[in-house]
Design an enzyme around this catalytic site. Structure first.
Site, PDB file in Angstrom:
ATOM      1  N   ASP A  64     -82.524 -21.915 -57.861  1.00  0.00           N
ATOM      2  CA  ASP A  64     -82.100 -21.719 -56.468  1.00  0.00           C
ATOM      3  C   ASP A  64     -82.883 -22.562 -55.463  1.00  0.00           C
ATOM      4  O   ASP A  64     -82.414 -22.788 -54.355  1.00  0.00           O
ATOM      5  CB  ASP A  64     -82.233 -20.226 -56.088  1.00  0.00           C
ATOM      6  CG  ASP A  64     -83.635 -19.670 -56.369  1.00  0.00           C
ATOM      7  OD1 ASP A  64     -84.494 -20.420 -56.847  1.00  0.00           O
ATOM      8  OD2 ASP A  64     -83.859 -18.471 -56.125  1.00  0.00           O
ATOM      9  N   HIS A  65     -84.053 -23.055 -55.836  1.00  0.00           N
ATOM     10  CA  HIS A  65     -84.879 -23.779 -54.858  1.00  0.00           C
ATOM     11  C   HIS A  65     -84.536 -25.263 -54.798  1.00  0.00           C
ATOM     12  O   HIS A  65     -84.241 -25.816 -53.758  1.00  0.00           O
ATOM     13  CB  HIS A  65     -86.363 -23.633 -55.212  1.00  0.00           C
ATOM     14  CG  HIS A  65     -86.968 -22.339 -54.774  1.00  0.00           C
ATOM     15  ND1 HIS A  65     -86.539 -21.126 -55.233  1.00  0.00           N
ATOM     16  CD2 HIS A  65     -87.976 -22.074 -53.911  1.00  0.00           C
ATOM     17  CE1 HIS A  65     -87.263 -20.161 -54.672  1.00  0.00           C
ATOM     18  NE2 HIS A  65     -88.141 -20.715 -53.860  1.00  0.00           N
ATOM     19  N   ASP A 119     -92.491 -15.731 -57.582  1.00  0.00           N
ATOM     20  CA  ASP A 119     -92.089 -16.020 -56.217  1.00  0.00           C
ATOM     21  C   ASP A 119     -92.578 -14.869 -55.347  1.00  0.00           C
ATOM     22  O   ASP A 119     -92.430 -13.698 -55.709  1.00  0.00           O
ATOM     23  CB  ASP A 119     -90.562 -16.135 -56.118  1.00  0.00           C
ATOM     24  CG  ASP A 119     -90.178 -16.709 -54.772  1.00  0.00           C
ATOM     25  OD1 ASP A 119     -89.912 -17.924 -54.699  1.00  0.00           O
ATOM     26  OD2 ASP A 119     -90.171 -15.947 -53.782  1.00  0.00           O
ATOM     27  N   ARG A 379     -90.438 -17.142 -43.064  1.00  0.00           N
ATOM     28  CA  ARG A 379     -91.671 -17.904 -42.800  1.00  0.00           C
ATOM     29  C   ARG A 379     -91.402 -19.002 -41.789  1.00  0.00           C
ATOM     30  O   ARG A 379     -90.388 -19.700 -41.893  1.00  0.00           O
ATOM     31  CB  ARG A 379     -92.191 -18.545 -44.095  1.00  0.00           C
ATOM     32  CG  ARG A 379     -92.739 -17.513 -45.018  1.00  0.00           C
ATOM     33  CD  ARG A 379     -93.433 -18.095 -46.238  1.00  0.00           C
ATOM     34  NE  ARG A 379     -94.006 -16.972 -46.961  1.00  0.00           N
ATOM     35  CZ  ARG A 379     -94.043 -16.854 -48.274  1.00  0.00           C
ATOM     36  NH1 ARG A 379     -93.581 -17.810 -49.045  1.00  0.00           N
ATOM     37  NH2 ARG A 379     -94.573 -15.791 -48.820  1.00  0.00           N
ATOM     38  N   SER A 535     -96.846 -18.357 -50.229  1.00  0.00           N
ATOM     39  CA  SER A 535     -96.092 -18.363 -51.480  1.00  0.00           C
ATOM     40  C   SER A 535     -96.960 -18.072 -52.702  1.00  0.00           C
ATOM     41  O   SER A 535     -98.186 -18.019 -52.635  1.00  0.00           O
ATOM     42  CB  SER A 535     -95.406 -19.714 -51.643  1.00  0.00           C
ATOM     43  OG  SER A 535     -96.176 -20.564 -52.453  1.00  0.00           O
ATOM     44  N   ARG A 537     -96.829 -20.079 -55.321  1.00  0.00           N
ATOM     45  CA  ARG A 537     -96.855 -21.322 -56.106  1.00  0.00           C
ATOM     46  C   ARG A 537     -98.241 -21.575 -56.697  1.00  0.00           C
ATOM     47  O   ARG A 537     -99.227 -21.713 -55.983  1.00  0.00           O
ATOM     48  CB  ARG A 537     -96.372 -22.506 -55.265  1.00  0.00           C
ATOM     49  CG  ARG A 537     -97.217 -22.844 -54.063  1.00  0.00           C
ATOM     50  CD  ARG A 537     -96.538 -23.860 -53.148  1.00  0.00           C
ATOM     51  NE  ARG A 537     -95.410 -23.245 -52.461  1.00  0.00           N
ATOM     52  CZ  ARG A 537     -95.017 -23.560 -51.225  1.00  0.00           C
ATOM     53  NH1 ARG A 537     -95.618 -24.524 -50.553  1.00  0.00           N
ATOM     54  NH2 ARG A 537     -93.994 -22.952 -50.667  1.00  0.00           N
TER      55      ARG A 537
HETATM   56  C1  MIC Z   1     -91.543 -19.860 -50.556  1.00  0.00           C
HETATM   57  O1  MIC Z   1     -90.760 -19.158 -49.932  1.00  0.00           O
HETATM   58  O2  MIC Z   1     -92.582 -20.351 -50.074  1.00  0.00           O
HETATM   59  C2  MIC Z   1     -91.216 -20.161 -52.007  1.00  0.00           C
HETATM   60  C3  MIC Z   1     -90.832 -21.583 -52.089  1.00  0.00           C
HETATM   61  O3  MIC Z   1     -90.136 -19.368 -52.427  1.00  0.00           O
HETATM   62  C4  MIC Z   1     -92.464 -19.837 -52.847  1.00  0.00           C
HETATM   63  C5  MIC Z   1     -92.388 -20.228 -54.246  1.00  0.00           C
HETATM   64  C6  MIC Z   1     -92.630 -21.681 -54.477  1.00  0.00           C
HETATM   65  O4  MIC Z   1     -93.443 -22.289 -53.797  1.00  0.00           O
HETATM   66  O5  MIC Z   1     -91.994 -22.220 -55.389  1.00  0.00           O
HETATM   67  C7  MIC Z   1     -92.872 -18.362 -52.814  1.00  0.00           C
HETATM   68  O6  MIC Z   1     -92.559 -17.686 -51.868  1.00  0.00           O
HETATM   69  O7  MIC Z   1     -93.573 -17.904 -53.719  1.00  0.00           O
HETATM   70 FE1  SF4 Z   2     -86.172 -19.180 -51.358  1.00  0.00          FE
HETATM   71 FE2  SF4 Z   2     -88.724 -18.570 -50.797  1.00  0.00          FE
HETATM   72 FE3  SF4 Z   2     -86.960 -19.036 -48.845  1.00  0.00          FE
HETATM   73 FE4  SF4 Z   2     -86.729 -16.851 -50.250  1.00  0.00          FE
HETATM   74  S1  SF4 Z   2     -88.448 -17.405 -48.917  1.00  0.00           S
HETATM   75  S2  SF4 Z   2     -85.062 -18.214 -49.686  1.00  0.00           S
HETATM   76  S3  SF4 Z   2     -87.359 -17.533 -52.284  1.00  0.00           S
HETATM   77  S4  SF4 Z   2     -87.672 -20.507 -50.369  1.00  0.00           S
END
Ligand code: MIC
Ligand code: SF4
Length: 644
Positions: A64-65, A119, A379, A535, A537
């Site tokens: 999905d990313h 995630d 965010r 996140s 990550r």
């Molecule tokens: C995010 O919202 O920052 C992400 C991208 O979903 C991350 C995961 C990632 O960095 O792959 C998260 O929230 O953990």
């Molecule tokens: Fe995707 Fe992270 Fe955004 Fe949720 S917050 S939609 S998991 S990138």
């Protein structure tokens, strides 16, 4: 003494430790999820553990990313993940099927179960009464292999909801209000449990919006009871058999209580650049806007989309505004198409995006220079949108849609009467985009497909006994993982290639960091409070590891990032006396002697600032297991040692 709902579920899954807040507990994990941006690493780590089939009740991999596919890298990752899943017993949600958290809630979440996901927004599952926790990929890999998941036993905060939301005031406003009161650090070490009469006025997707964005409090997770509303949701998803009623005992004791009268809430927005910088629409005033983005795992349910369609019906998006809409799942998109809501959105001029994370992680739709963008996301960290000086406001879908029509921040209550929006009695169910794994006896026939961008992950060596290294970077408070390891359309495709992605490590703070760290060979990073928020990550630990970072000394850590540092074999340390932070400058030479003996002997360590000629004490407040792991050089080395 009665128990809270979170305590009941944790206790049911307790493998080690005691339910005492602040101490380490190990829990059994029933379900896992991964997404593609963290998934490749997680599955490489799973492979390295040598477990043939996952031992969980259900493990799902979502794509999905990284769905932009501006080069071969994303497609190669998707193929790799798909083939690993087929072989090792994991369900594979193909690109196009939707955002992990939305789909998991719809199709797989079960009240009372434990879920960890690579995630940070995995707590979305708390909307359906799960203990759902965001974790690093390595922790998820271990859980898939049947290993225990360790957390600090959290304090439990009760959020007592009374009253009922006024028309056009949304679930998003509830969590924004909680953020306004508790801040982005307010949930660290805590589970937020929602209780009270107000709970039953909220549908499951609304509850999920609230638990989703609980991640921004730094909380371990958030949870709602499982009640009649939950049963109806599961029934409408054809899964009534997954329902169990769950709630806290009447005499449960909580560590903190927050009271929110839903009837008193007003439309709110989180202003740039922090989710807790919350103001009412009235306080912000008539702000002219450039862009509106509706979607993300926070606000992309059918209910949200139906409200948006209702507001847009027969109107046109303001000429100065670009409106994009990404429905959260194939199920949502399909139902919007079936009932005509999609046509209403298209007709109004919305730019329909695929069911994926998209703009939320900077994959397209970056605003214009200095542009003001209203987003229904969770965010708004600086630069995350892809435009460094973009001004991102986090709002409800109702507020976003109303503003897209007027061209300025608009109180949705100006829309007048609100019709009753109801979830359907039956959702359109078609799991044809979820590929099941092959049977165990056929697993040898599946070849794992690897692309040239997929490089091995770095593994730390055992802990050095004396760390003598320069401070390669000094940063301030609230450094997010988007600072440490940025995402976006240019960088996200490199998630499977740590040497390459590390070129961007800390680039938001200091573009020269990568070269300086490599030149130094080994170094220490110094930071302020709530370091590593955001996140899950693990790249925010693996890239520094690759660049030679041996220790991070800060005022305080965010939970997932600290766990990722330990898993990677990087020493996380906090100042005992915060004033010492001010006495260290970038490039100072720091020396930690007898590290191993010092951390084995207690929870503090002496550090010498050789450049400035003084000693200071840092805290290494870790469990024995975490200390052993650091001494071994991270989770993989530790697991290998244990299995020998
Ligand atoms: C995010 O919202 O920052 C992400 C991208 O979903 C991350 C995961 C990632 O960095 O792959 C998260 O929230 O953990
Ligand atoms: Fe995707 Fe992270 Fe955004 Fe949720 S917050 S939609 S998991 S990138």
């Amino acid at each position: 003494m009665g128990m809270t709902l979170a305590q009941k579920i944790l206790k049911n899954h307790l493998v080690s430790g005691e339910m005492v807040a602040g101490t380490e507990i190990g829990i059994k994990i029933d379900q896992t999820l991964t997404q593609d941006a963290t998934g490749t690493m997680a599955y490489l780590e799973f492979e390295a553990m040598g477990v043939p089939r996952v031992k969980t009740e259900r493990s799902v991999a979502y794509i999905d990313h990284n769905t932009l596919q501006s080069g071969f890298e994303n497609a190669d990752d998707h193929r790799f993940i798909g083939s690993v899943c087929k072989k090792h017993g994991i369900y594979f949600s193909r690109p196009g099927n939707g955002i992990c958290h939305q789909v998991h809630l719809e199709r797989f979440g079960i009240p009372g179960k434990t879920l960890i996901g690579s995630d940070s927004h995995t707590p979305t599952g708390g909307g359906i009464g799960m203990i759902a926790i965001g974790a690093g990929g390595m922790d998820v890999a271990v859980a898939m292999g049947g290993g225990t998941y360790y957390i600090t036993c959290p304090k439990i905060v009760k959020v007592e909801l009374t009253g009922k939301l006024q028309p056009w005031v949304a679930a998003k406003d509830v969590i924004l209000e909680v953020l306004r009161r508790l801040s982005v650090k307010g949930g660290v070490g805590k589970i937020i449990e929602y209780c009270g009469e107000g709970v039953k006025t909220l549908s499951v997707p609304e509850r999920a919006t609230i638990t989703n964005m609980g991640a921004e409090l730094g909380a371990t997770t958030s949870i709602f009871p499982s009640d009649e509303t939950t049963r109806q949701f599961l029934k409408a998803q054809g899964r009534e058999e997954d329902y169990t009623p769950l709630s806290a005992d009447a005499d449960a004791v909580y560590d903190e209580v927050v009271e929110i009268n839903l009837s008193e809430l007003v439309p709110l927005a989180a202003c740039p650049h922090s989710p807790d910088n919350v103001k009412s629409v009235e306080e912000i005033g008539k702000l002219k806007i450039d862009q509106v983005c509706i979607g993300s795992c926070t606000n992309s349910s059918l209910l949200d989309m139906l409200k948006v369609a209702h507001i847009l019906k027969g109107k046109t998006v303001h000429p100065d505004v670009s409106l994009s809409i990404a429905p959260g799942s194939k199920q949502v998109l399909n139902m919007l198409a079936e009932n005509g809501a999609l046509a209403i959105m298209i007709d109004a001029g919305a730019r329909i995006l695929e069911s994926a994370c998209g703009p939320c992680i900077g994959m397209g739709q970056s605003p214009n220079s200095g542009g003001i963008s209203l987003r229904t996301f969770n965010r708004n960290f600086e630069g995350r949108s892809g435009t460094k000086d973009g001004q991102i406001y986090l709002v409800s879908p109702e507020l976003a849609a109303a503003s897209a029509l007027t061209g300025y921040l608009t109180d949705p209550r100006e829309l007048g009467d609100m019709p009753e929006f109801k979830l359907p009695e039956v959702f359109t169910i078609n799991d044809n985009m979820v590929v099941p794994p092959v049977a165990e006896e056929d697993m040898d026939s599946v070849e794992v497909l690897r692309g040239p961008n997929i490089k091995p992950f770095p593994v730390s060596g055992p802990l050095m006994d004396t760390i003598e290294a320069k401070c390669s970077l000094k940063v301030g408070d609230n450094i997010t993982t988007d600072h440490i390891m940025p995402a976006g359309a240019k960088i996200l495709p490199l998630r499977s290639n740590i040497p390459k992605i590390s070129e961007y490590c800390f680039a938001v703070c200091d573009e020269k960091f990568h070269d300086r760290a490599l030149e130094l060979g080994k170094s220490i990073v110094v930071g302020g409070s709530n370091y590593g928020q955001g996140s899950s990550r693990e790249h925010a630990a693996l890239a520094p590891l690759y660049l030679g970072v041996k220790a991070v000394i800060v005022k305080s850590f965010a939970r997932i990032h600290m766990a990722n540092l330990i898993n990677a074999g990087i020493l996380p340390m906090t100042f005992v006396n915060e004033a010492d932070y001010d006495r260290i400058d970038q490039m100072d030479e720091l020396v930690i002697e007898n590290v191993i003996a010092q951390i084995q002997a207690g929870n503090t360590v002496k550090v010498t600032n050789k450049t400035k000629g003084f000693d200071f004490v840092v805290s290494v407040d870790l469990s024995d297991r975490q200390k052993e792991m650091l001494i071994a050089g991270g989770l993989l080395n530790y697991t290998r040692e244990k299995n020998q």
